[in-house]
Design a protein around this motif. Structure first.
Motif, PDB file in Angstrom:
ATOM      1  N   SER A  63      37.460  98.323   6.710  1.00  0.00           N
ATOM      2  CA  SER A  63      36.018  98.263   6.435  1.00  0.00           C
ATOM      3  C   SER A  63      35.597  96.845   6.069  1.00  0.00           C
ATOM      4  O   SER A  63      34.538  96.377   6.476  1.00  0.00           O
ATOM      5  N   ARG A  64      36.433  96.165   5.324  1.00  0.00           N
ATOM      6  CA  ARG A  64      36.142  94.780   4.958  1.00  0.00           C
ATOM      7  C   ARG A  64      36.166  93.876   6.190  1.00  0.00           C
ATOM      8  O   ARG A  64      35.335  92.986   6.326  1.00  0.00           O
ATOM      9  N   GLU A  65      37.104  94.117   7.105  1.00  0.00           N
ATOM     10  CA  GLU A  65      37.219  93.311   8.317  1.00  0.00           C
ATOM     11  C   GLU A  65      36.114  93.620   9.330  1.00  0.00           C
ATOM     12  O   GLU A  65      35.483  92.719   9.860  1.00  0.00           O
ATOM     13  N   LEU A  66      35.908  94.903   9.600  1.00  0.00           N
ATOM     14  CA  LEU A  66      35.013  95.308  10.690  1.00  0.00           C
ATOM     15  C   LEU A  66      33.608  95.680  10.237  1.00  0.00           C
ATOM     16  O   LEU A  66      32.694  95.740  11.056  1.00  0.00           O
ATOM     17  N   GLY A  67      33.436  95.962   8.973  1.00  0.00           N
ATOM     18  CA  GLY A  67      32.123  96.347   8.471  1.00  0.00           C
ATOM     19  C   GLY A  67      31.751  97.754   8.911  1.00  0.00           C
ATOM     20  O   GLY A  67      32.572  98.523   9.392  1.00  0.00           O
ATOM     21  N   PHE A  68      30.478  98.039   8.754  1.00  0.00           N
ATOM     22  CA  PHE A  68      29.995  99.377   9.081  1.00  0.00           C
ATOM     23  C   PHE A  68      28.980  99.371  10.221  1.00  0.00           C
ATOM     24  O   PHE A  68      28.486 100.415  10.611  1.00  0.00           O
ATOM     25  N   GLU A  69      28.659  98.195  10.741  1.00  0.00           N
ATOM     26  CA  GLU A  69      27.705  98.131  11.851  1.00  0.00           C
ATOM     27  C   GLU A  69      28.378  98.399  13.187  1.00  0.00           C
ATOM     28  O   GLU A  69      27.756  98.939  14.087  1.00  0.00           O
ATOM     29  N   LEU A  70      29.649  98.037  13.318  1.00  0.00           N
ATOM     30  CA  LEU A  70      30.403  98.326  14.531  1.00  0.00           C
ATOM     31  C   LEU A  70      30.931  99.751  14.462  1.00  0.00           C
ATOM     32  O   LEU A  70      31.246 100.251  13.385  1.00  0.00           O
ATOM     33  N   LYS A  71      31.023 100.375  15.630  1.00  0.00           N
ATOM     34  CA  LYS A  71      31.585 101.731  15.674  1.00  0.00           C
ATOM     35  C   LYS A  71      33.096 101.617  15.830  1.00  0.00           C
ATOM     36  O   LYS A  71      33.577 100.926  16.719  1.00  0.00           O
ATOM     37  N   TRP A  72      33.815 102.293  14.958  1.00  0.00           N
ATOM     38  CA  TRP A  72      35.267 102.349  15.039  1.00  0.00           C
ATOM     39  C   TRP A  72      35.745 103.534  14.216  1.00  0.00           C
ATOM     40  O   TRP A  72      35.041 104.040  13.359  1.00  0.00           O
ATOM     41  N   ARG A  73      36.966 103.975  14.517  1.00  0.00           N
ATOM     42  CA  ARG A  73      37.579 105.029  13.715  1.00  0.00           C
ATOM     43  C   ARG A  73      39.089 104.901  13.831  1.00  0.00           C
ATOM     44  O   ARG A  73      39.611 104.295  14.763  1.00  0.00           O
ATOM     45  N   ILE A  74      39.774 105.466  12.886  1.00  0.00           N
ATOM     46  CA  ILE A  74      41.226 105.400  12.838  1.00  0.00           C
ATOM     47  C   ILE A  74      41.806 106.685  13.430  1.00  0.00           C
ATOM     48  O   ILE A  74      41.360 107.782  13.093  1.00  0.00           O
ATOM     49  N   ASP A  75      42.776 106.539  14.304  1.00  0.00           N
ATOM     50  CA  ASP A  75      43.512 107.685  14.830  1.00  0.00           C
ATOM     51  C   ASP A  75      44.727 107.878  13.921  1.00  0.00           C
ATOM     52  O   ASP A  75      45.776 107.264  14.118  1.00  0.00           O
ATOM     53  N   TRP A  76      44.556 108.705  12.899  1.00  0.00           N
ATOM     54  CA  TRP A  76      45.603 108.901  11.893  1.00  0.00           C
ATOM     55  C   TRP A  76      46.852 109.520  12.497  1.00  0.00           C
ATOM     56  O   TRP A  76      47.967 109.236  12.054  1.00  0.00           O
ATOM     57  N   ASP A  77      46.705 110.384  13.514  1.00  0.00           N
ATOM     58  CA  ASP A  77      47.867 111.022  14.118  1.00  0.00           C
ATOM     59  C   ASP A  77      48.777 110.033  14.852  1.00  0.00           C
ATOM     60  O   ASP A  77      49.982 110.220  14.895  1.00  0.00           O
ATOM     61  N   LYS A  78      48.204 108.980  15.393  1.00  0.00           N
ATOM     62  CA  LYS A  78      48.998 107.983  16.123  1.00  0.00           C
ATOM     63  C   LYS A  78      49.390 106.799  15.238  1.00  0.00           C
ATOM     64  O   LYS A  78      50.140 105.933  15.667  1.00  0.00           O
ATOM     65  N   SER A  79      48.878 106.749  14.027  1.00  0.00           N
ATOM     66  CA  SER A  79      49.163 105.651  13.102  1.00  0.00           C
ATOM     67  C   SER A  79      50.415 105.951  12.290  1.00  0.00           C
ATOM     68  O   SER A  79      50.780 107.105  12.066  1.00  0.00           O
ATOM     69  N   ASP A  80      51.065 104.892  11.846  1.00  0.00           N
ATOM     70  CA  ASP A  80      52.252 105.003  10.991  1.00  0.00           C
ATOM     71  C   ASP A  80      51.927 104.308   9.684  1.00  0.00           C
ATOM     72  O   ASP A  80      51.891 103.090   9.614  1.00  0.00           O
ATOM     73  N   TYR A  81      51.660 105.079   8.653  1.00  0.00           N
ATOM     74  CA  TYR A  81      51.226 104.519   7.374  1.00  0.00           C
ATOM     75  C   TYR A  81      51.918 105.189   6.221  1.00  0.00           C
ATOM     76  O   TYR A  81      51.735 104.960   5.096  1.00  0.00           O
TER      77      TYR A  81
END
Length: 81
Positions: A63-81
């Motif tokens: 959120s700090r990098e991309l902000g909230f004006e751009l559309k984006w979302r995280i694919d939690w199923d494909k992420s390794d966290y």
């Protein structure tokens, strides 16, 4: 999730971005998408953390990098966290 050997882990986060925002996100994150399917691109973004499962830190940093004006979302199923 890989350990860097110094008590922290490297998270790999898959970020989904509509085609209209691909160039902006690539410029901000300094990476190119690894896959484009239909009307969205997938980016593989990495970060270090000292906690496994640190999803709050992931959302905060993106959120700090991309902000909230751009559309984006995280694919939690494909992420390794």
């Amino acid at each position: 999730m890989k350990s860097n050997g110094f008590g922290s882990f490297i998270q790999t986060i898959v970020v989904l971005v509509p085609n209209e925002n691909v160039e902006q996100v690539a410029s901000i994150l300094g990476i190119e998408p690894y896959e484009i399917i239909d009307n969205q691109a997938r980016f593989e973004w990495t970060r270090q953390t000292t906690r496994k499962g640190d999803d709050e830190g992931v959302v905060f940093d993106l959120s700090r990098e991309l902000g909230f004006e751009l559309k984006w979302r995280i694919d939690w199923d494909k992420s390794d966290y």
